[in-house]
Design a protein around this motif. Structure first.
Motif, PDB file in Angstrom:
ATOM      1  N   LYS A 110      63.606  17.638  53.850  1.00 34.27           N
ATOM      2  CA  LYS A 110      63.435  17.533  52.402  1.00 34.27           C
ATOM      3  C   LYS A 110      62.222  16.688  52.018  1.00 34.27           C
ATOM      4  CE  LYS A 110      68.250  18.291  51.035  1.00 34.27           C
ATOM      5  NZ  LYS A 110      69.450  17.707  50.362  1.00 34.27           N
ATOM      6  N   ASP A 111      61.762  15.842  52.948  1.00 34.93           N
ATOM      7  CA  ASP A 111      60.568  15.049  52.645  1.00 34.93           C
ATOM      8  C   ASP A 111      59.281  15.837  52.892  1.00 34.93           C
ATOM      9  OD1 ASP A 111      60.390  15.135  55.398  1.00 34.93           O
ATOM     10  OD2 ASP A 111      60.654  12.986  55.707  1.00 34.93           O
ATOM     11  N   MET A 136      64.732   6.800  48.055  1.00 33.60           N
ATOM     12  CA  MET A 136      64.071   7.648  47.076  1.00 33.60           C
ATOM     13  C   MET A 136      63.733   6.870  45.799  1.00 33.60           C
ATOM     14  SD  MET A 136      66.136  11.259  47.492  1.00 33.60           S
ATOM     15  CE  MET A 136      64.821  12.202  46.731  1.00 33.60           C
ATOM     16  N   LYS A 137      62.654   7.292  45.158  1.00 35.05           N
ATOM     17  CA  LYS A 137      62.230   6.688  43.896  1.00 35.05           C
ATOM     18  C   LYS A 137      61.746   7.803  42.984  1.00 35.05           C
ATOM     19  CE  LYS A 137      58.964   3.339  41.967  1.00 35.05           C
ATOM     20  NZ  LYS A 137      57.862   2.385  42.295  1.00 35.05           N
ATOM     21  N   ASP A 138      62.358   7.882  41.815  1.00 36.48           N
ATOM     22  CA  ASP A 138      62.027   8.949  40.850  1.00 36.48           C
ATOM     23  C   ASP A 138      62.123  10.331  41.496  1.00 36.48           C
ATOM     24  OD1 ASP A 138      61.461   6.981  38.933  1.00 36.48           O
ATOM     25  OD2 ASP A 138      59.376   6.843  39.573  1.00 36.48           O
ATOM     26  N   GLY A 139      63.137  10.500  42.354  1.00 36.29           N
ATOM     27  CA  GLY A 139      63.372  11.786  42.986  1.00 36.29           C
ATOM     28  C   GLY A 139      62.472  12.109  44.152  1.00 36.29           C
ATOM     29  N   GLU A 140      61.638  11.156  44.566  1.00 42.93           N
ATOM     30  CA  GLU A 140      60.702  11.378  45.667  1.00 42.93           C
ATOM     31  C   GLU A 140      61.034  10.478  46.861  1.00 42.93           C
ATOM     32  OE1 GLU A 140      58.254  13.588  45.699  1.00 42.93           O
ATOM     33  OE2 GLU A 140      58.497  14.269  43.623  1.00 42.93           O
ATOM     34  N   TYR A 141      60.950  11.046  48.080  1.00 44.03           N
ATOM     35  CA  TYR A 141      61.143  10.238  49.276  1.00 44.03           C
ATOM     36  C   TYR A 141      59.972   9.279  49.434  1.00 44.03           C
ATOM     37  CZ  TYR A 141      65.169  12.871  50.944  1.00 44.03           C
ATOM     38  OH  TYR A 141      66.422  13.425  51.066  1.00 44.03           O
ATOM     39  N   THR A 154      66.782   1.646  48.336  1.00 45.69           N
ATOM     40  CA  THR A 154      66.939   3.088  48.254  1.00 45.69           C
ATOM     41  C   THR A 154      65.723   3.794  48.843  1.00 45.69           C
ATOM     42  OG1 THR A 154      66.012   3.130  46.009  1.00 45.69           O
ATOM     43  CG2 THR A 154      68.408   2.942  46.225  1.00 45.69           C
TER      44      THR A 154
END
Length: 293
Positions: A196-197, A175-180, A173
């Motif tokens: 978005k990043d 993203m991790k914990d909602g972060e790119y 994935t």
């Protein structure tokens, strides 16, 4: 979560063991030790150029923590008076966000990646608009060399511990914990990028954290030159005779990589360009051999 902790602990054990084995030699500043071992190379899932999957044994080596920055390249130029290929040609490749097309822009170079009308390159960003020849010259000056594709992927796979995960952080994935976790394209390439990043072009090195080995930007931001010619894995590089159209390999993907199009920021992603080519999304990092492996 438990799986991630086990993965990180495994990385730490491998790195510690390798570091102990070469304790007589300190890791150079700005580099990390990539432990030797067996790793999977390639993928059979996306593009034919990444297959077939095979295993390789790679010797331990040192690798730059992050791609060479604009500031680092400026120091090299100041000390050597080096002139890049883009400066010699008077132009370089720029992707026009408005049209979704590549074009040669007069005056584009490592100081002004989008051309003289664009923003000046920031010191803490990866240097771009550097050809393979330029990257090679920098590494030689620094007492280092360019990595081979095998070494680059071995490092991206965290010394071979990543077997099936797509990305250097050991996950499938983005993203991790909602972060790119990487600077890549979000939206519909080539005409819409939601950013978005947080970045339209390059990002500061290390802005998206480190891999378990301590390496930064091993996915996205800029493609990175490798030492070897880009040839099918089925071919023997030792017997390869390059021609003017032959390409040097690149790894890592860039801020222009859309997961629905090129998806080049996977650990197995491959690209390439001719050695004199300079592009606004291509940079490099160096590696160094261990004196007493």
């Amino acid at each position: 979560m438990k799986r991630s902790i086990i993965f990180i602990v495994a990385i730490a054990i491998v790195v510690f063991a390798s570091s102990f084995a070469i304790s007589k030699e300190e890791v150079p500043a700005g580099m990390v030790l990539v432990p030797g071992g067996k790793s999977i190379i390639g993928s059979n899932e996306v593009f034919a150029q990444e297959g077939p999957v095979h295993e390789k044994v790679t010797k331990a080596f040192y690798m730059d923590i992050h791609p060479v920055t604009v500031a680092q390249f400026r120091t090299f130029v100041a000390e050597t008076h080096y002139v890049t290929d883009a400066q010699k040609f008077g132009s370089a490749g720029v992707f026009q966000m408005e049209t979704g097309r590549w074009t040669l822009v007069d005056g584009a170079n490592w100081m002004f990646p989008q051309g003289p009308k664009g923003e000046q390159a920031k010191d803490n960003h990866p240097v771009t608009q550097v050809s393979w020849n330029d990257a090679k010259a920098y590494c030689n000056w620094a007492g280092k060399r360019l990595p081979t594709e095998q070494e680059w992927e071995h490092a991206a796979r965290n010394g071979g511990l990543i077997k099936t995960a797509k990305y250097p952080w050991g996950s499938d994935t983005l993203m991790k914990d909602g972060e790119y976790q990487a600077n890549v394209w979000q939206g519909a390439f080539p005409l819409y990028n939601s950013q978005k990043d947080g970045y339209r072009y390059t990002s500061p090195v290390g802005a998206f954290g480190e891999s378990p080995l301590g390496l930064q930007d091993m996915a996205g931001n800029v493609w990175e030159w490798c030492e070897n010619w880009k040839v099918p894995y089925s071919e023997d590089l030792k017997n390869f005779n390059p021609n003017p159209e032959s390409e040097k390999a690149q790894r890592g993907g860039s801020f222009l990589c859309d997961p629905m199009v090129c998806h080049g920021f996977r650990v197995s992603g491959r690209s390439g360009s001719t050695p004199e080519t300079s592009l606004m999304h291509v940079g490099f990092r160096c590696v160094k051999d261990i004196s007493n492996p």
